[in-house]
Write a protein that holds these residues in place. Structure first.
Motif, PDB file in Angstrom:
ATOM      1  N   PRO A  38     -12.004 109.000  64.408  1.00  0.00           N
ATOM      2  CA  PRO A  38     -11.226 108.703  65.541  1.00  0.00           C
ATOM      3  C   PRO A  38      -9.889 108.320  65.020  1.00  0.00           C
ATOM      4  O   PRO A  38      -9.786 107.993  63.718  1.00  0.00           O
ATOM      5  CB  PRO A  38     -11.516 107.479  66.447  1.00  0.00           C
ATOM      6  CG  PRO A  38     -12.569 106.819  65.551  1.00  0.00           C
ATOM      7  CD  PRO A  38     -12.980 107.836  64.123  1.00  0.00           C
ATOM      8  N   GLY A  39      -8.737 108.779  65.713  1.00  0.00           N
ATOM      9  CA  GLY A  39      -7.405 108.650  65.176  1.00  0.00           C
ATOM     10  C   GLY A  39      -6.436 109.335  66.153  1.00  0.00           C
ATOM     11  O   GLY A  39      -6.631 109.498  67.177  1.00  0.00           O
ATOM     12  N   ALA A  40      -5.047 109.597  65.649  1.00  0.00           N
ATOM     13  CA  ALA A  40      -4.027 109.978  66.495  1.00  0.00           C
ATOM     14  C   ALA A  40      -4.361 111.356  66.970  1.00  0.00           C
ATOM     15  O   ALA A  40      -4.740 112.367  66.199  1.00  0.00           O
ATOM     16  CB  ALA A  40      -2.851 110.011  65.433  1.00  0.00           C
ATOM     17  N   SER A  41      -3.791 111.585  68.107  1.00  0.00           N
ATOM     18  CA  SER A  41      -3.770 112.731  68.812  1.00  0.00           C
ATOM     19  C   SER A  41      -2.684 112.584  69.787  1.00  0.00           C
ATOM     20  O   SER A  41      -2.510 111.768  70.735  1.00  0.00           O
ATOM     21  CB  SER A  41      -5.233 112.947  69.528  1.00  0.00           C
ATOM     22  OG  SER A  41      -4.922 114.429  70.332  1.00  0.00           O
ATOM     23  N   ALA A  42      -1.728 113.736  70.050  1.00  0.00           N
ATOM     24  CA  ALA A  42      -0.894 113.441  71.142  1.00  0.00           C
ATOM     25  C   ALA A  42      -1.438 113.561  72.496  1.00  0.00           C
ATOM     26  O   ALA A  42      -0.751 113.008  73.382  1.00  0.00           O
ATOM     27  CB  ALA A  42       0.136 114.927  70.650  1.00  0.00           C
ATOM     28  N   LEU A  43      -2.532 114.326  72.579  1.00  0.00           N
ATOM     29  CA  LEU A  43      -3.052 114.126  74.015  1.00  0.00           C
ATOM     30  C   LEU A  43      -3.531 112.746  74.501  1.00  0.00           C
ATOM     31  O   LEU A  43      -3.122 112.315  75.541  1.00  0.00           O
ATOM     32  CB  LEU A  43      -4.653 115.069  73.833  1.00  0.00           C
ATOM     33  CG  LEU A  43      -5.368 114.929  74.814  1.00  0.00           C
ATOM     34  CD1 LEU A  43      -4.878 115.531  76.321  1.00  0.00           C
ATOM     35  CD2 LEU A  43      -6.883 115.526  74.655  1.00  0.00           C
ATOM     36  N   THR A  44      -4.264 111.879  73.457  1.00  0.00           N
ATOM     37  CA  THR A  44      -4.406 110.742  74.113  1.00  0.00           C
ATOM     38  C   THR A  44      -3.170 109.683  74.131  1.00  0.00           C
ATOM     39  O   THR A  44      -3.177 108.848  74.982  1.00  0.00           O
ATOM     40  CB  THR A  44      -5.612 109.940  73.083  1.00  0.00           C
ATOM     41  OG1 THR A  44      -5.312 110.074  71.915  1.00  0.00           O
ATOM     42  CG2 THR A  44      -7.173 110.712  73.583  1.00  0.00           C
ATOM     43  N   THR A  45      -2.279 109.782  73.181  1.00  0.00           N
ATOM     44  CA  THR A  45      -1.252 109.028  72.999  1.00  0.00           C
ATOM     45  C   THR A  45      -0.421 109.248  74.430  1.00  0.00           C
ATOM     46  O   THR A  45      -0.101 108.410  75.277  1.00  0.00           O
ATOM     47  CB  THR A  45      -0.267 109.213  71.839  1.00  0.00           C
ATOM     48  OG1 THR A  45      -1.173 109.356  70.622  1.00  0.00           O
ATOM     49  CG2 THR A  45       0.701 108.342  71.718  1.00  0.00           C
ATOM     50  N   ALA A  46      -0.246 110.251  74.677  1.00  0.00           N
ATOM     51  CA  ALA A  46       0.649 110.734  75.803  1.00  0.00           C
ATOM     52  C   ALA A  46      -0.130 109.939  76.965  1.00  0.00           C
ATOM     53  O   ALA A  46       0.522 109.585  78.041  1.00  0.00           O
ATOM     54  CB  ALA A  46       0.911 112.129  75.961  1.00  0.00           C
ATOM     55  N   LEU A  47      -1.366 110.436  77.421  1.00  0.00           N
ATOM     56  CA  LEU A  47      -2.104 109.847  78.466  1.00  0.00           C
ATOM     57  C   LEU A  47      -1.946 108.477  78.777  1.00  0.00           C
ATOM     58  O   LEU A  47      -1.801 107.818  79.724  1.00  0.00           O
ATOM     59  CB  LEU A  47      -3.629 110.666  78.469  1.00  0.00           C
ATOM     60  CG  LEU A  47      -4.087 111.675  79.291  1.00  0.00           C
ATOM     61  CD1 LEU A  47      -5.451 112.261  78.804  1.00  0.00           C
ATOM     62  CD2 LEU A  47      -3.852 111.591  80.599  1.00  0.00           C
TER      63      LEU A  47
END
Ligand code: SAM
Length: 232
Positions: free
Chosen positions: A113-122
């Protein structure tokens, strides 16, 4: 002993967003497959990682896939990274994972698991992600306007990635498509820009308000964008 493929997320901007496990795995594996050696080397320098890298993604598709499959069959431990965020999420790698799962079922595929623009934005948006639809990048031409109509009709939040070249056009399309369904509840949209970076911002409002914000701040039409449209 069959080998292991580790799918290792890397930062989407802020170099501190590496997990301890990601750093350890990248140090321990026999080879790191990456998109662009110079991008990955910047990260390696920060964390004193000296593992050998190999460019895996060519413009035209996967390069060297047979060699990688053979190495995994022989028991090698290989990590897959992309330039930023989680590999295989709107990034290359899925073909390799699919091929391993089909052809080498004894090879372990371990996703960190780690950084993703998808989950960070949500998570920054304040829009419920109890249910959402992720569209990746929208098509540039064919089917694009139909998709905006579908987004306007969606009961679930819709998330997509957008490039700086199309973000203004996209905002106009959202103004056009969302207004026809805005009879009772105005829909929030969120544009999350430059997440984890110096100029990070999360703009939230109706499509018209968000469009006006960028019209009034043209110097903010820069960088990388995630768009979220609240469900109907
Ligand atoms: N695999 C990556 C992930 O897990 O986030 C996504 C890779 S995709 C090729 C790149 C797109 O992700 C960009 O065009 C942008 O839409 C989004 N993106 C990546 N980094 C971002 C950031 N720091 N802020 C906002 N969006 C970002």
């Amino acid at each position: 002993m069959p080998g292991t493929l580790y799918i290792v997320p890397t930062p989407i901007g802020n170099l501190e967003d590496m997990t301890l496990r990601a750093i350890r795995v990248l140090k321990e594996v026999d080879l790191v497959l990456c998109e662009d050696t110079s991008v990955t080397q910047r990260l390696f320098k920060e964390y004193e990682i000296t593992t050998k890298t190999s460019v895996f993604f060519a413009q035209t598709g996967l390069k060297n896939i047979d060699r990688v499959m053979k190495m995994l069959e022989e028991g090698k431990r290989i990590a897959l990274v992309s330039d930023a965020g989680t590999p295989t999420i709107s990034d290359p790698g899925v073909l390799l994972v699919d091929k391993i799962r089909n052809e080498l079922p004894d090879v372990k595929v371990i996703a960190l698991p780690g950084a993703s623009a998808l989950t960070t934005a949500l998570s920054a948006s304040g829009i419920s992600s109890a249910q959402f639809v992720f569209l990746g990048f929208l098509p540039h031409k064919k089917g694009r306007e139909t998709l905006f109509k579908e987004i306007a009709e969606s009961d679930r939040a819709v998330v997509f990635y957008e490039s700086v070249h199309r973000i203004e056009k996209t905002m106009q399309s959202m103004v056009d498509s969302l207004q026809s369904t805005e009879n009772s509840k105005p829909r929030n949209i969120v544009i999350a820009r430059e997440l984890t970076k110096m100029h990070e911002e999360v703009i939230r409002g109706t499509a018209q308000e968000v469009k006006e914000y960028f019209q009034n701040n043209p110097d903010h039409v820069r960088g990388e964008f995630v768009v979220i449209v609240e469900g109907r």
